[in-house]
Design an enzyme around this catalytic site. Structure first.
Site, PDB file in Angstrom:
ATOM      1  N   HIS A   1     -32.204  31.769  12.981  1.00 35.45           N
ATOM      2  CA  HIS A   1     -32.806  31.331  12.049  1.00 35.45           C
ATOM      3  C   HIS A   1     -34.230  31.066  12.566  1.00 35.45           C
ATOM      4  O   HIS A   1     -35.152  30.312  12.296  1.00 35.45           O
ATOM      5  CB  HIS A   1     -33.033  30.060  12.226  1.00 35.45           C
ATOM      6  CG  HIS A   1     -31.427  29.814  10.702  1.00 35.45           C
ATOM      7  ND1 HIS A   1     -31.621  29.378   9.389  1.00 35.45           N
ATOM      8  CD2 HIS A   1     -30.013  29.603  11.044  1.00 35.45           C
ATOM      9  CE1 HIS A   1     -29.974  29.511   9.122  1.00 35.45           C
ATOM     10  NE2 HIS A   1     -29.122  29.096   9.901  1.00 35.45           N
ATOM     11  N   THR A   2     -34.949  31.878  13.809  1.00 35.68           N
ATOM     12  CA  THR A   2     -36.776  32.649  13.671  1.00 35.68           C
ATOM     13  C   THR A   2     -36.822  33.765  13.252  1.00 35.68           C
ATOM     14  O   THR A   2     -38.356  33.737  13.067  1.00 35.68           O
ATOM     15  CB  THR A   2     -36.228  32.869  15.157  1.00 35.68           C
ATOM     16  OG1 THR A   2     -35.271  34.278  15.518  1.00 35.68           O
ATOM     17  CG2 THR A   2     -35.620  31.921  16.264  1.00 35.68           C
TER      18      THR A   2
ATOM     19  N   LEU B   1     -21.083  37.614   9.588  1.00 32.23           N
ATOM     20  CA  LEU B   1     -21.094  39.535  10.746  1.00 32.23           C
ATOM     21  C   LEU B   1     -22.363  39.989  10.005  1.00 32.23           C
ATOM     22  O   LEU B   1     -21.850  41.067  10.152  1.00 32.23           O
ATOM     23  CB  LEU B   1     -19.996  39.347  11.394  1.00 32.23           C
ATOM     24  CG  LEU B   1     -19.176  38.983  12.316  1.00 32.23           C
ATOM     25  CD1 LEU B   1     -17.949  39.341  12.754  1.00 32.23           C
ATOM     26  CD2 LEU B   1     -19.955  38.390  13.604  1.00 32.23           C
ATOM     27  N   SER B   2     -23.185  39.772   8.572  1.00 33.10           N
ATOM     28  CA  SER B   2     -23.821  41.221   7.801  1.00 33.10           C
ATOM     29  C   SER B   2     -22.918  41.200   6.814  1.00 33.10           C
ATOM     30  O   SER B   2     -23.008  42.970   7.771  1.00 33.10           O
ATOM     31  CB  SER B   2     -24.478  41.398   8.834  1.00 33.10           C
ATOM     32  OG  SER B   2     -25.518  40.156   9.431  1.00 33.10           O
TER      33      SER B   2
ATOM     34  N   SER C   1     -23.168  41.780   4.237  1.00 26.49           N
ATOM     35  CA  SER C   1     -24.307  42.318   3.231  1.00 26.49           C
ATOM     36  C   SER C   1     -25.256  42.903   3.205  1.00 26.49           C
ATOM     37  O   SER C   1     -25.558  43.952   2.468  1.00 26.49           O
ATOM     38  CB  SER C   1     -24.543  40.701   2.562  1.00 26.49           C
ATOM     39  OG  SER C   1     -24.972  39.530   3.442  1.00 26.49           O
TER      40      SER C   1
ATOM     41  N   ASP D   1     -31.094  41.221  10.039  1.00 29.04           N
ATOM     42  CA  ASP D   1     -29.593  41.254  10.389  1.00 29.04           C
ATOM     43  C   ASP D   1     -29.797  43.329   9.112  1.00 29.04           C
ATOM     44  O   ASP D   1     -29.097  44.044  10.289  1.00 29.04           O
ATOM     45  CB  ASP D   1     -29.216  41.073   8.621  1.00 29.04           C
ATOM     46  CG  ASP D   1     -28.430  39.123   9.337  1.00 29.04           C
ATOM     47  OD1 ASP D   1     -28.579  38.955  10.092  1.00 29.04           O
ATOM     48  OD2 ASP D   1     -28.154  38.680   8.065  1.00 29.04           O
TER      49      ASP D   1
ATOM     50  N   TYR E   1     -29.364  27.415   2.784  1.00 28.05           N
ATOM     51  CA  TYR E   1     -29.802  28.945   3.696  1.00 28.05           C
ATOM     52  C   TYR E   1     -31.491  28.787   3.080  1.00 28.05           C
ATOM     53  O   TYR E   1     -32.259  28.659   4.061  1.00 28.05           O
ATOM     54  CB  TYR E   1     -29.569  29.796   3.495  1.00 28.05           C
ATOM     55  CG  TYR E   1     -30.225  30.669   4.431  1.00 28.05           C
ATOM     56  CD1 TYR E   1     -30.118  31.751   5.928  1.00 28.05           C
ATOM     57  CD2 TYR E   1     -30.702  31.676   3.953  1.00 28.05           C
ATOM     58  CE1 TYR E   1     -30.600  32.466   6.173  1.00 28.05           C
ATOM     59  CE2 TYR E   1     -32.128  32.236   5.010  1.00 28.05           C
ATOM     60  CZ  TYR E   1     -31.609  32.978   5.893  1.00 28.05           C
ATOM     61  OH  TYR E   1     -32.562  34.261   6.408  1.00 28.05           O
TER      62      TYR E   1
HETATM   63  C1  GLA Z   1     -28.777  34.991   8.031  1.00 24.28           C
HETATM   64  C2  GLA Z   1     -29.645  35.867   7.674  1.00 24.28           C
HETATM   65  C3  GLA Z   1     -31.224  36.343   8.849  1.00 24.28           C
HETATM   66  C4  GLA Z   1     -31.552  35.270   9.518  1.00 24.28           C
HETATM   67  C5  GLA Z   1     -29.767  34.309  10.532  1.00 24.28           C
HETATM   68  C6  GLA Z   1     -29.672  33.351  10.725  1.00 24.28           C
HETATM   69  O1  GLA Z   1     -28.355  36.361   8.633  1.00 24.28           O
HETATM   70  O2  GLA Z   1     -29.432  36.898   6.812  1.00 24.28           O
HETATM   71  O3  GLA Z   1     -32.299  36.620   7.815  1.00 24.28           O
HETATM   72  O4  GLA Z   1     -32.141  34.459   9.126  1.00 24.28           O
HETATM   73  O5  GLA Z   1     -29.355  34.302   9.160  1.00 24.28           O
HETATM   74  O6  GLA Z   1     -30.915  33.798  12.109  1.00 24.28           O
END
Ligand code: GLA
Length: 388
Positions: free
Chosen positions: A36-37, A126-127, A129, A173, A223
């Site tokens: 979340h940075t 784990l992304s 998307s 991501d 989020y």
């Molecule tokens: C999700 C978002 C990213 C990031 C993380 C938290 O994966 O897509 O952009 O903010 O959360 O670090």
């Protein structure tokens, strides 16, 4: 899913004949620290994984885009247009968002047949998307000879998520899945996009990912709520020192400016972001010196801050982390990704991995009634064409 199966599947689903089928792959990612940075202009430290999303694609003569996946039943047949509408909460919004962003940039999209197949656990943090966004962007860039740079494809992936899907995510991501390199993590400054590929040599340790398997119901709206809270913190802190992003401050600055934040919740949100940014900076430095114990400690501190100050963990992630830390040989354990469910990542001595999987799996099941899944992470390359 092998390429031959994907090819056969595409030919069976769609009767149209078209250009020769091309194949692409884009990985998922795990973030080691720096959570979340990214949307606060801070540091992140993710790496691409060896599992991800495959795409078989060909051009056709009809003015249609056909999209389907081996993962879900929903399929779409979308007329090519000058703009596109989001389709409910369906998975096609990720590739369609990329098509929409390319169209906005003046790209003429031809008729297409696209079949996706992913092996990233869905909604696991784990992304999956970003993986589907980047596999689409990289494929269309090559197929149509667009000549868009990799960094711009990463930005297009993020724009699809921000403007089409409606999640105000940062760039981590898409950057990780677009730019990843085998056996390296990416130390990225999300404000400037300067980055360094740092070799991950863990000497007797491995990264173990544990999936809570918790359905992530309201994750997207929560989020966006956190993103808004950070913007409020920036406004309040700016009464003491003009800033545009929270990561422009370090913890010393924060300690002297925090009295400008009048709301306790907003104060904790800002403290997480700023302390996490400092931790990420330190974590990369200690990793380079081979100090894995300190790196693990910083992973632990990261989780505790996400739990107590940012409040994005929950019983499932906290249980996996707490139970993992009880196992001798686990030197760091934290949630990874957005939170609210999803996965943890732990730094584990090789000989402790079996015990961790067994004992944490059992206690997690008895506490939450959910079955966790474990994967030993292999760090892979970013999105690419598969040569057949
Ligand atoms: C999700 C978002 C990213 C990031 C993380 C938290 O994966 O897509 O952009 O903010 O959360 O670090």
């Amino acid at each position: 899913m092998t390429i031959e199966i994907l090819k056969k599947e595409l030919e069976e689903r769609y009767s149209a004949s078209g250009s020769q089928i091309q194949f692409y792959f884009s990985p998922g990612r795990v973030n080691l620290i720096g959570e979340h940075t990214d949307y606060n202009g801070g540091y992140v430290f993710p790496c691409a994984l060896s599992f991800g999303t495959y795409l078989a694609v060909r051009q056709i003569d009809e003015p249609l885009i056909r999209m389907s996946t081996t993962n879900f039943d929903f399929q779409a047949e979308i007329p090519i247009g000058s703009s596109y509408e989001k389709i409910g909460d369906e998975w096609v919004n990720y590739p369609l968002g990329v098509v929409s962003e390319l169209t906005k940039r003046g790209v003429k999209i031809p008729g297409l047949e696209m079949l996706f197949s992913g092996n990233i656990p869905n909604k696991s943090g784990l992304s999956s998307s970003a993986s589907i966004e980047l596999v689409t962007a990289v494929a269309l860039n090559e197929l149509l000879g667009l000549g868009i740079s990799r960094i711009d494809l990463v930005k297009i992936g993020r724009a699809a998520e921000n403007h089409f899907v409606g999640v105000n995510c940062g760039i981590m991501d898409q950057f990780a899945v677009g730019m990843g390199k085998k056996d390296h993590a990416i130390y990225l400054n999300c404000d400037t996009l300067d980055y360094e590929l740092v070799p991950i040599k863990l000497e007797g340790y491995k990264l173990v990912i544990a999936n809570t398997n918790k359905p992530r119901g309201l994750a997207d709206s929560k989020y966006n709520e956190r993103v808004a809270e950070c913007q409020t913190a920036v406004k309040m802190l700016s009464d003491g020192k003009k800033i545009t992003l929270l990561a422009q401050l370090n913890m010393n600055d924060f300690n002297s400016l925090q009295h400008h934040i009048t709301d306790e919740v907003i104060k904790r949100r800002a403290r997480h972001v700023i302390s996490e940014n400092d931790r990420t900076f330190e974590a990369v430095a200690v990793l380079k010196t081979g100090d894995l114990l300190r790196f693990g400690q910083l992973m632990n501190d990261s989780h505790d801050s996400l739990r107590d100050d940012y409040e994005v963990t929950g019983i499932e992630l906290d249980t996996l982390v707490a139970e993992s830390r009880k196992i001798p040989g686990v030197i760091g354990s934290r949630m990874t990704g957005a939170g609210f469910g999803g996965c943890t990542v732990s730094l584990v001595k090789e000989e402790s991995i079996d015990r961790m999987i067994r004992e944490v799996g059992e206690s997690y099941l008895s506490i939450t009634n959910l079955k966790a899944e474990f994967y030993v992470a292999e760090i892979g390359n970013g999105a690419q064409k598969i040569m057949c």
